[in-house]
Design a protein around this motif. Structure first.
Motif, PDB file in Angstrom:
ATOM      1  N   ASP A 120       0.873  -1.333  -0.016  1.00 23.81           N
ATOM      2  CA  ASP A 120       0.066   0.054  -0.035  1.00 23.81           C
ATOM      3  C   ASP A 120       0.828   1.175  -0.030  1.00 23.81           C
ATOM      4  O   ASP A 120       0.464   2.189  -0.739  1.00 23.81           O
ATOM      5  CB  ASP A 120      -0.999  -0.018   1.311  1.00 23.81           C
ATOM      6  N   ALA A 121       1.883   1.058   0.707  1.00 26.77           N
ATOM      7  CA  ALA A 121       2.851   2.397   0.642  1.00 26.77           C
ATOM      8  C   ALA A 121       3.422   2.488  -0.535  1.00 26.77           C
ATOM      9  O   ALA A 121       3.696   3.658  -1.266  1.00 26.77           O
ATOM     10  CB  ALA A 121       4.099   2.279   1.848  1.00 26.77           C
ATOM     11  N   VAL A 122       3.952   1.463  -1.623  1.00 28.97           N
ATOM     12  CA  VAL A 122       4.337   1.575  -2.713  1.00 28.97           C
ATOM     13  C   VAL A 122       3.137   2.146  -3.734  1.00 28.97           C
ATOM     14  O   VAL A 122       3.504   3.088  -4.500  1.00 28.97           O
ATOM     15  CB  VAL A 122       4.693   0.232  -3.368  1.00 28.97           C
ATOM     16  N   LEU A 123       2.119   1.641  -3.633  1.00 32.24           N
ATOM     17  CA  LEU A 123       1.091   2.375  -4.418  1.00 32.24           C
ATOM     18  C   LEU A 123       0.852   3.814  -3.931  1.00 32.24           C
ATOM     19  O   LEU A 123       0.487   4.724  -4.823  1.00 32.24           O
ATOM     20  CB  LEU A 123      -0.279   1.562  -4.276  1.00 32.24           C
ATOM     21  N   PRO A 125       9.042   4.959   3.082  1.00 35.17           N
ATOM     22  CA  PRO A 125       7.985   5.212   3.986  1.00 35.17           C
ATOM     23  C   PRO A 125       8.071   4.128   4.974  1.00 35.17           C
ATOM     24  O   PRO A 125       8.530   2.952   4.881  1.00 35.17           O
ATOM     25  CB  PRO A 125       6.515   5.029   3.252  1.00 35.17           C
ATOM     26  N   PRO A 126       7.713   4.522   6.451  1.00 26.96           N
ATOM     27  CA  PRO A 126       7.860   3.466   7.602  1.00 26.96           C
ATOM     28  C   PRO A 126       7.147   2.085   7.424  1.00 26.96           C
ATOM     29  O   PRO A 126       7.996   1.294   7.651  1.00 26.96           O
ATOM     30  CB  PRO A 126       7.227   4.288   8.807  1.00 26.96           C
ATOM     31  N   ALA A 170       9.429   0.345   5.082  1.00 29.79           N
ATOM     32  CA  ALA A 170      10.918  -0.036   5.693  1.00 29.79           C
ATOM     33  C   ALA A 170      10.756  -1.078   6.606  1.00 29.79           C
ATOM     34  O   ALA A 170      11.687  -2.073   6.810  1.00 29.79           O
ATOM     35  CB  ALA A 170      11.295   1.486   6.537  1.00 29.79           C
ATOM     36  N   ASP A 171       9.675  -1.251   7.272  1.00 35.19           N
ATOM     37  CA  ASP A 171       9.524  -2.298   8.231  1.00 35.19           C
ATOM     38  C   ASP A 171       9.207  -3.642   7.657  1.00 35.19           C
ATOM     39  O   ASP A 171      10.029  -4.647   7.753  1.00 35.19           O
ATOM     40  CB  ASP A 171       8.176  -2.005   9.072  1.00 35.19           C
ATOM     41  N   ALA A 172       8.489  -3.538   6.308  1.00 36.00           N
ATOM     42  CA  ALA A 172       8.566  -4.880   5.699  1.00 36.00           C
ATOM     43  C   ALA A 172       9.862  -5.006   4.840  1.00 36.00           C
ATOM     44  O   ALA A 172      10.355  -6.484   4.829  1.00 36.00           O
ATOM     45  CB  ALA A 172       7.524  -4.574   4.323  1.00 36.00           C
ATOM     46  N   GLY A 173      10.598  -4.123   4.555  1.00 36.14           N
ATOM     47  CA  GLY A 173      11.873  -4.369   3.888  1.00 36.14           C
ATOM     48  C   GLY A 173      12.919  -5.028   4.980  1.00 36.14           C
ATOM     49  O   GLY A 173      13.746  -5.993   4.792  1.00 36.14           O
ATOM     50  N   LEU A 174      12.884  -4.311   6.149  1.00 36.45           N
ATOM     51  CA  LEU A 174      13.889  -5.015   7.251  1.00 36.45           C
ATOM     52  C   LEU A 174      13.480  -6.394   7.460  1.00 36.45           C
ATOM     53  O   LEU A 174      14.265  -7.268   7.564  1.00 36.45           O
ATOM     54  CB  LEU A 174      13.761  -3.890   8.496  1.00 36.45           C
ATOM     55  N   ALA A 175      12.027  -6.629   7.726  1.00 37.82           N
ATOM     56  CA  ALA A 175      11.791  -7.834   8.119  1.00 37.82           C
ATOM     57  C   ALA A 175      12.073  -8.883   6.619  1.00 37.82           C
ATOM     58  O   ALA A 175      12.609 -10.048   7.362  1.00 37.82           O
ATOM     59  CB  ALA A 175      10.414  -8.225   8.457  1.00 37.82           C
ATOM     60  N   GLY A 226      14.769   2.234  20.008  1.00 41.96           N
ATOM     61  CA  GLY A 226      13.527   1.507  19.928  1.00 41.96           C
ATOM     62  C   GLY A 226      12.852   1.709  18.651  1.00 41.96           C
ATOM     63  O   GLY A 226      11.558   1.573  18.562  1.00 41.96           O
ATOM     64  N   GLY A 227      13.532   2.257  17.556  1.00 38.12           N
ATOM     65  CA  GLY A 227      12.762   2.012  16.292  1.00 38.12           C
ATOM     66  C   GLY A 227      12.790   0.722  15.475  1.00 38.12           C
ATOM     67  O   GLY A 227      12.692  -0.338  16.247  1.00 38.12           O
ATOM     68  N   LEU A 228      12.399   0.935  14.354  1.00 40.04           N
ATOM     69  CA  LEU A 228      12.116  -0.443  13.621  1.00 40.04           C
ATOM     70  C   LEU A 228      13.228  -1.465  13.830  1.00 40.04           C
ATOM     71  O   LEU A 228      14.420  -0.851  13.793  1.00 40.04           O
ATOM     72  CB  LEU A 228      11.957  -0.235  12.012  1.00 40.04           C
TER      73      LEU A 228
END
Length: 286
Positions: A32-35, A157-158, A161-166, A192-194
């Motif tokens: 959704d962030a990509v779109l 976008p956060p 970024a979360d999906a990418g790090l995971a 305490g960030g992502l």
């Protein structure tokens, strides 16, 4: 270890152990962030620069003859891979947006299919990184998406970024298991960030969010530096953009750099491993 191309029903398999609700929310939230990036109207100060160039996002799209996850899902069902045809050489913004929307739909459909049939998601099929479970490959697209959005916008976008790090951590955990390297490591932001960590052993690997109390090997820094590692590791360290923790544990992952040329995060790991032999002698490294 399991034979290639067979479902592995025993042992942890990274994100396959995660509750479906959180897995679905992270994967689709990243798309959704990509779109949102692809459809974003020019902001003040950008009007004179013209519309955003969406060509860096084109490779993420689902195109006729190049359906997203087409080969992975065909292999999951024991079918031959569909013939791949080139995507449009210079697609229009409208074509890119349509291809991204279709890609998101295909990812959502594949995710629902493997969540409904866990043995399908755990089936090991070929990938550019060698044999990996189907769900691992679906989830790994978050890393490619984060890099593409960074190339298009200079930011991530956060949610993406979360999906990418995971995705990076899950794939490295899978490869550590496959290479029979018992290890734990992660990538995380400070304060305490992502952040995500994995633990791999002979039975499989687990992934979870990084916790402040963790004392594990890994690389700490802003997500954009961890996801898009194009700079010099010593320079990034000197500027405080990244910090390496428990560097001896990072060195245990060095064989993956040579075994898997396309390793997600490989440039960062390769540069880190190359720098560690010298930098680990300096004060402040532990």
């Amino acid at each position: 270890m399991a034979e290639d191309h067979q479902p592995v029903l025993h042992g942890p398999r990274g994100v396959a152990e995660e509750p479906p609700e959180s897995l679905r929310a992270r994967v689709l939230g990243g798309w959704d962030a990509v779109l949102a990036v692809a459809t974003e109207e020019p902001r003040e100060g950008r009007e004179q620069q013209g519309p955003r160039d969406l060509r860096p996002l084109a490779a993420l799209g689902s195109w006729p003859g190049r359906p997203v996850l087409g080969a992975v899902m065909a292999a999951a069902h024991g079918l031959p891979a569909p013939e791949r045809r080139p995507k449009p050489f210079d697609p229009s913004p409208e074509e890119v947006r349509a291809a991204l929307a279709e890609a998101r739909e295909r990812v959502a459909a594949a995710l629902e299919e493997v969540l409904a049939a866990p043995e399908l998601g755990r089936r090991i099929v070929d990938s550019p990184l060698g044999p990996l479970p189907v769900l691992t490959q679906i989830h790994a697209m978050g890393h490619e998406a984060a890099q593409a959005v960074h190339d298009a916008t200079g930011t991530v976008p956060p949610p993406l970024a979360d999906a990418g790090l995971a995705a990076m951590v899950d794939v490295v955990g899978a490869l550590a298991w496959r290479a029979e390297i018992p290890s734990s490591a992660g990538l995380w932001e400070p304060d305490g960030g992502l952040g995500w960590v994995f633990t791999a052993d002979a039975d499989g690997w687990r992934v979870r969010r990084h916790e402040p109390a963790d004392d594990l090997p890994g690389v700490e820094g802003a997500a954009r530096h961890l996801l898009v590692s194009t700079g010099s590791v010593p320079s990034m360290l000197a500027r405080g953009e990244i910090r390496m923790r428990r560097v001896g544990g990072l060195l245990a992952l060095a064989p993956l750099v040579d075994q898997v040329p396309n390793l997600p995060g490989g440039p960062l790991l390769r540069k880190a491993v190359g720098a560690v032999s010298l930098l680990s002698r300096l004060p402040g490294f532990r």
